[in-house]
Write a protein that holds these residues in place. Structure first.
Motif, PDB file in Angstrom:
ATOM      1  N   ASP A   1      92.343  23.691  -0.871  1.00 47.11           N
ATOM      2  CA  ASP A   1      93.219  24.704  -1.468  1.00 47.11           C
ATOM      3  C   ASP A   1      93.945  25.483  -0.372  1.00 47.11           C
ATOM      4  N   LEU A   2      95.262  25.273  -0.295  1.00 49.28           N
ATOM      5  CA  LEU A   2      96.091  26.019   0.661  1.00 49.28           C
ATOM      6  C   LEU A   2      97.045  26.970  -0.053  1.00 49.28           C
ATOM      7  N   SER A   3      96.730  27.313  -1.282  1.00 48.07           N
ATOM      8  CA  SER A   3      97.607  28.192  -2.054  1.00 48.07           C
ATOM      9  C   SER A   3      97.803  29.519  -1.333  1.00 48.07           C
ATOM     10  N   THR A   4      98.990  30.066  -1.484  1.00 45.03           N
ATOM     11  CA  THR A   4      99.488  31.309  -0.865  1.00 45.03           C
ATOM     12  C   THR A   4      99.894  31.126   0.597  1.00 45.03           C
ATOM     13  N   ALA A   5      99.695  29.937   1.155  1.00 45.72           N
ATOM     14  CA  ALA A   5     100.110  29.718   2.547  1.00 45.72           C
ATOM     15  C   ALA A   5     101.629  29.809   2.652  1.00 45.72           C
ATOM     16  N   GLU A   6     102.110  30.527   3.646  1.00 45.45           N
ATOM     17  CA  GLU A   6     103.547  30.635   3.898  1.00 45.45           C
ATOM     18  C   GLU A   6     103.896  29.743   5.086  1.00 45.45           C
ATOM     19  N   LEU A   7     104.751  28.750   4.815  1.00 46.88           N
ATOM     20  CA  LEU A   7     105.047  27.728   5.822  1.00 46.88           C
ATOM     21  C   LEU A   7     106.565  27.600   6.004  1.00 46.88           C
ATOM     22  N   PRO A   8     107.141  28.371   6.893  1.00 50.31           N
ATOM     23  CA  PRO A   8     108.589  28.270   7.136  1.00 50.31           C
ATOM     24  C   PRO A   8     108.917  27.143   8.115  1.00 50.31           C
ATOM     25  N   GLY A   9     110.069  26.513   7.886  1.00 47.08           N
ATOM     26  CA  GLY A   9     110.607  25.574   8.862  1.00 47.08           C
ATOM     27  C   GLY A   9     109.852  24.269   9.017  1.00 47.08           C
ATOM     28  N   ILE A  10     109.132  23.819   7.977  1.00 46.99           N
ATOM     29  CA  ILE A  10     108.380  22.568   8.088  1.00 46.99           C
ATOM     30  C   ILE A  10     109.313  21.378   7.835  1.00 46.99           C
ATOM     31  N   ASP A  11     109.340  20.464   8.783  1.00 44.94           N
ATOM     32  CA  ASP A  11     110.123  19.231   8.647  1.00 44.94           C
ATOM     33  C   ASP A  11     109.165  18.114   8.241  1.00 44.94           C
TER      34      ASP A  11
END
Length: 227
Positions: A154-164
């Motif tokens: 469970d990675l819910s709520t993770a903020e991941l900007p700029g993922i390619d």
């Protein structure tokens, strides 16, 4: 008085006047020179002083710029070293969990909770390039399953900007069986990526690029796409 005597007297007076005028001119020249020399020396001194001050100021500014650049480089190096250290510490910590729980973080609640806490914490502290390496690590170790039949970390709520996501895909083309449900993905790139059995339910996408992406058995229930 004869004409000859008058002429002689006139010549003597003229010579005497020239002499007097000559002495006066020389004296005046010396006086002017004595006045101009200190002035010229003063002007020369001022010019030299100003030039030296300007050169000193310019050198000081250049030294300050060089010092600032050195400090910036040192900060960047220190920041990179810090990120490398915490990334390595994360991999080591997750590896120990794998060893302790027979190669699975999702077998029971304890390793799942620990792995979730460690992963969300590291995401906030790392840059997109290292975060994609963490996602790849979890994906390749089969902890982020995109199928309903399998449990996923469970990675819910993770903020991941700029993922390619091309860096996750095989040959930058195919990405299968991954779940990032209920995460926040901003400026994500899926260009030319084929995806099967992926779960993005309740995921929020901001300014993501999907050009020529191909989806099959993809779950987007309650997902939000904002561009």
């Amino acid at each position: 008085m004869t004409l000859h005597e008058n002429s002689t007297q006139t010549k003597r007076g003229f010579v005497q006047n020239r002499k007097i005028c000559g002495v006066t001119f020389v004296q005046a020249s010396k006086s002017i020179s004595s006045l101009l020399l200190p002035v010229m020396l003063g002007i020369f001194t001022v010019v030299i002083t100003v030039n030296q001050q300007n050169a000193t100021k310019q050198q000081r500014e250049e030294d300050q710029k060089a010092a600032e650049e050195n400090r910036r480089v040192e900060r960047d190096i220190a920041a990179e070293r810090y990120r490398d250290d915490i990334f390595d510490a994360y991999i080591k910590g997750i590896g120990q969990l794998f060893e302790k729980y027979n190669g699975s973080l999702i077998s029971n609640r304890v390793p799942m909770t620990l792995a979730r806490a460690k992963t969300l914490n590291i995401f906030r502290r790392l840059d997109p390039q290292r975060n994609i390496r963490i996602i790849r690590f979890l994906h390749e170790s089969e902890q982020l399953s995109g199928t309903i039949e399998q449990i996923s970390l469970d990675l819910s709520t993770a903020e991941l900007p700029g993922i390619d996501f091309r860096h996750l895909a095989i040959y930058r083309k195919q990405l299968d069986n991954i779940s990032l449900a209920s995460t926040f993905l901003s400026n994500a790139t899926f260009i030319n990526v084929g995806m099967k059995h992926v779960n993005f339910s309740r995921t929020r996408f901001n300014d993501s690029s999907w050009s020529s992406a191909q989806l099959e058995n993809a779950e987007f229930t309650f997902a939000e796409l904002h561009n």
